[in-house]
Scaffold this motif. Structure first.
Motif, PDB file in Angstrom:
ATOM      1  N   GLU A 146      36.116  44.820  58.709  1.00  0.00           N
ATOM      2  CA  GLU A 146      34.665  44.879  58.871  1.00  0.00           C
ATOM      3  C   GLU A 146      34.018  45.214  57.541  1.00  0.00           C
ATOM      4  N   MET A 147      32.981  44.478  57.173  1.00  0.00           N
ATOM      5  CA  MET A 147      32.334  44.717  55.888  1.00  0.00           C
ATOM      6  C   MET A 147      31.231  45.772  55.959  1.00  0.00           C
ATOM      7  N   GLN A 148      30.691  46.025  57.155  1.00  0.00           N
ATOM      8  CA  GLN A 148      29.621  47.008  57.289  1.00  0.00           C
ATOM      9  C   GLN A 148      30.187  48.429  57.358  1.00  0.00           C
ATOM     10  N   THR A 149      29.737  49.259  56.468  1.00  0.00           N
ATOM     11  CA  THR A 149      30.226  50.634  56.397  1.00  0.00           C
ATOM     12  C   THR A 149      29.955  51.406  57.676  1.00  0.00           C
ATOM     13  N   VAL A 150      28.749  51.270  58.224  1.00  0.00           N
ATOM     14  CA  VAL A 150      28.390  52.016  59.434  1.00  0.00           C
ATOM     15  C   VAL A 150      29.274  51.606  60.604  1.00  0.00           C
ATOM     16  N   ALA A 151      29.474  50.301  60.795  1.00  0.00           N
ATOM     17  CA  ALA A 151      30.327  49.819  61.884  1.00  0.00           C
ATOM     18  C   ALA A 151      31.752  50.336  61.716  1.00  0.00           C
ATOM     19  N   THR A 152      32.257  50.301  60.487  1.00  0.00           N
ATOM     20  CA  THR A 152      33.596  50.824  60.222  1.00  0.00           C
ATOM     21  C   THR A 152      33.671  52.309  60.537  1.00  0.00           C
ATOM     22  N   GLY A 153      32.628  53.039  60.187  1.00  0.00           N
ATOM     23  CA  GLY A 153      32.588  54.464  60.492  1.00  0.00           C
ATOM     24  C   GLY A 153      32.629  54.745  61.981  1.00  0.00           C
TER      25      GLY A 153
ATOM     26  N   PRO B 141      30.976  58.998  53.816  1.00  0.00           N
ATOM     27  CA  PRO B 141      31.826  60.173  53.599  1.00  0.00           C
ATOM     28  C   PRO B 141      33.003  60.248  54.579  1.00  0.00           C
ATOM     29  N   LEU B 142      32.766  59.870  55.828  1.00  0.00           N
ATOM     30  CA  LEU B 142      33.835  59.909  56.821  1.00  0.00           C
ATOM     31  C   LEU B 142      34.963  58.953  56.439  1.00  0.00           C
ATOM     32  N   ILE B 143      34.594  57.769  55.978  1.00  0.00           N
ATOM     33  CA  ILE B 143      35.595  56.789  55.534  1.00  0.00           C
ATOM     34  C   ILE B 143      36.371  57.325  54.335  1.00  0.00           C
ATOM     35  N   GLU B 144      35.644  57.916  53.388  1.00  0.00           N
ATOM     36  CA  GLU B 144      36.295  58.443  52.179  1.00  0.00           C
ATOM     37  C   GLU B 144      37.239  59.600  52.503  1.00  0.00           C
ATOM     38  N   GLU B 145      36.927  60.340  53.558  1.00  0.00           N
ATOM     39  CA  GLU B 145      37.756  61.479  53.953  1.00  0.00           C
ATOM     40  C   GLU B 145      39.010  61.072  54.738  1.00  0.00           C
ATOM     41  N   ASN B 146      39.081  59.795  55.118  1.00  0.00           N
ATOM     42  CA  ASN B 146      40.199  59.354  55.967  1.00  0.00           C
ATOM     43  C   ASN B 146      40.877  58.093  55.424  1.00  0.00           C
ATOM     44  N   PRO B 147      41.391  58.167  54.193  1.00  0.00           N
ATOM     45  CA  PRO B 147      42.057  56.998  53.608  1.00  0.00           C
ATOM     46  C   PRO B 147      43.351  56.633  54.332  1.00  0.00           C
ATOM     47  N   GLN B 148      43.843  57.525  55.185  1.00  0.00           N
ATOM     48  CA  GLN B 148      45.050  57.214  55.953  1.00  0.00           C
ATOM     49  C   GLN B 148      44.792  56.144  57.005  1.00  0.00           C
ATOM     50  N   TYR B 149      43.509  55.916  57.335  1.00  0.00           N
ATOM     51  CA  TYR B 149      43.154  54.908  58.337  1.00  0.00           C
ATOM     52  C   TYR B 149      42.325  53.755  57.787  1.00  0.00           C
ATOM     53  N   VAL B 150      41.590  53.976  56.715  1.00  0.00           N
ATOM     54  CA  VAL B 150      40.686  52.944  56.205  1.00  0.00           C
ATOM     55  C   VAL B 150      41.051  52.554  54.771  1.00  0.00           C
ATOM     56  N   VAL B 151      41.250  51.271  54.560  1.00  0.00           N
ATOM     57  CA  VAL B 151      41.555  50.734  53.237  1.00  0.00           C
ATOM     58  C   VAL B 151      40.312  50.043  52.693  1.00  0.00           C
ATOM     59  N   THR B 152      39.903  50.415  51.497  1.00  0.00           N
ATOM     60  CA  THR B 152      38.731  49.790  50.873  1.00  0.00           C
ATOM     61  C   THR B 152      39.102  48.859  49.723  1.00  0.00           C
ATOM     62  N   GLU B 153      40.372  48.869  49.324  1.00  0.00           N
ATOM     63  CA  GLU B 153      40.870  47.954  48.292  1.00  0.00           C
ATOM     64  C   GLU B 153      42.078  47.202  48.868  1.00  0.00           C
ATOM     65  N   PRO B 154      41.845  46.308  49.805  1.00  0.00           N
ATOM     66  CA  PRO B 154      42.951  45.694  50.547  1.00  0.00           C
ATOM     67  C   PRO B 154      43.875  44.808  49.706  1.00  0.00           C
ATOM     68  N   ALA B 155      43.377  44.269  48.616  1.00  0.00           N
ATOM     69  CA  ALA B 155      44.223  43.405  47.787  1.00  0.00           C
ATOM     70  C   ALA B 155      45.434  44.159  47.241  1.00  0.00           C
ATOM     71  N   GLU B 156      45.304  45.472  47.091  1.00  0.00           N
ATOM     72  CA  GLU B 156      46.406  46.282  46.565  1.00  0.00           C
ATOM     73  C   GLU B 156      47.577  46.377  47.545  1.00  0.00           C
ATOM     74  N   LEU B 157      47.319  46.075  48.820  1.00  0.00           N
ATOM     75  CA  LEU B 157      48.363  46.176  49.844  1.00  0.00           C
ATOM     76  C   LEU B 157      48.878  44.803  50.285  1.00  0.00           C
TER      77      LEU B 157
END
Length: 216
Positions: free
Chosen positions: A69-76, A11-27
């Motif tokens: 980083e592929m691990q969600t918890v580490a990214t969080g 949820p924290l990652i989803e709330e902060n798309p200004q810092y975390v990209v989950t679809e990097p190919a689009e950029l």
């Protein structure tokens, strides 16, 4: 090392798309749009909890950084550090770092950091090592001609393998350290969580800096 599940991380990652990209190919080819200023771009593949990349962004405000980083918890956990620091030159990618050529265009990256990567010690898992030739080919593709790669580990076997792999690939070594923390003139070294832990136990930390020979 896989971390225990933390229900708050996703949820924290989803709330902060200004810092975390989950679809990097689009950029791909457009990463500079994520930063306050257009500056040389450096990436860390496998950032873990983010200590290294956050400290690098603080230390070098004239560079842009992306921690992968592929691990969600580490990214969080890394994201929590960034939410506190609010660094304009730092972004994260929460995805598998094995597809760098899908994430970045040719010559888009100025430097790559590999810190305490999984050694994958068994012969059958050799292709998963981040210094295997197929990964080196990706690094060469996305890095600009003057770019460089830095690699740190506490695993002697992986370090020796990496030296051979990079040499066979045709890379040139700028410097090699067999016991980094015993270097008399060591300066500007930013540590990871693992590095601090292992060095305090007296374990040698191995490091190399290298670049690709061929110009593009």
């Amino acid at each position: 090392m896989r971390l225990r599940n933390k229900p708050w991380a996703k949820p924290l990652i989803e709330e902060n798309p200004q810092y975390v990209v989950t679809e990097p190919a689009e950029l791909r080819g457009k990463w500079q749009s994520r930063f306050a200023q257009k500056q040389p771009l450096y990436i860390e593949v496998g950032m873990g909890k983010g200590r290294f990349i956050v400290e690098m962004a603080k230390k070098y405000p004239e560079r842009n950084f992306i921690g992968i980083e592929m691990q969600t918890v580490a990214t969080g956990i890394a994201l929590k550090k960034q939410l506190e620091a609010q660094l304009p030159n730092l972004q994260f990618i929460c995805a598998n770092g094995s597809g760098l050529t899908e994430f970045f265009e040719k010559n888009e990256v100025s430097g790559i950091y590999l810190n305490f990567s999984d050694p994958w010690p068994k012969k059958r898992t050799e292709k998963r090592r981040l210094t295997y030739k197929s990964f080196l080919a990706q690094y060469e593709e996305v890095m600009c001609a003057e770019g460089h790669l830095e690699f740190k580990t506490d695993n002697r076997g992986l370090f020796e393998y990496s030296l051979v792999s990079m040499n066979n690939y045709g890379m040139e070594f700028d410097q090699v350290w067999l016991d980094l923390h015993q270097t008399p003139d060591l300066v500007d070294n930013v540590m990871t969580e693992y590095e601090e832990k292992f060095s305090q136990k007296g374990q040698p930390i191995y490091k190399l800096e290298a670049h690709f020979k061929t110009s593009k």
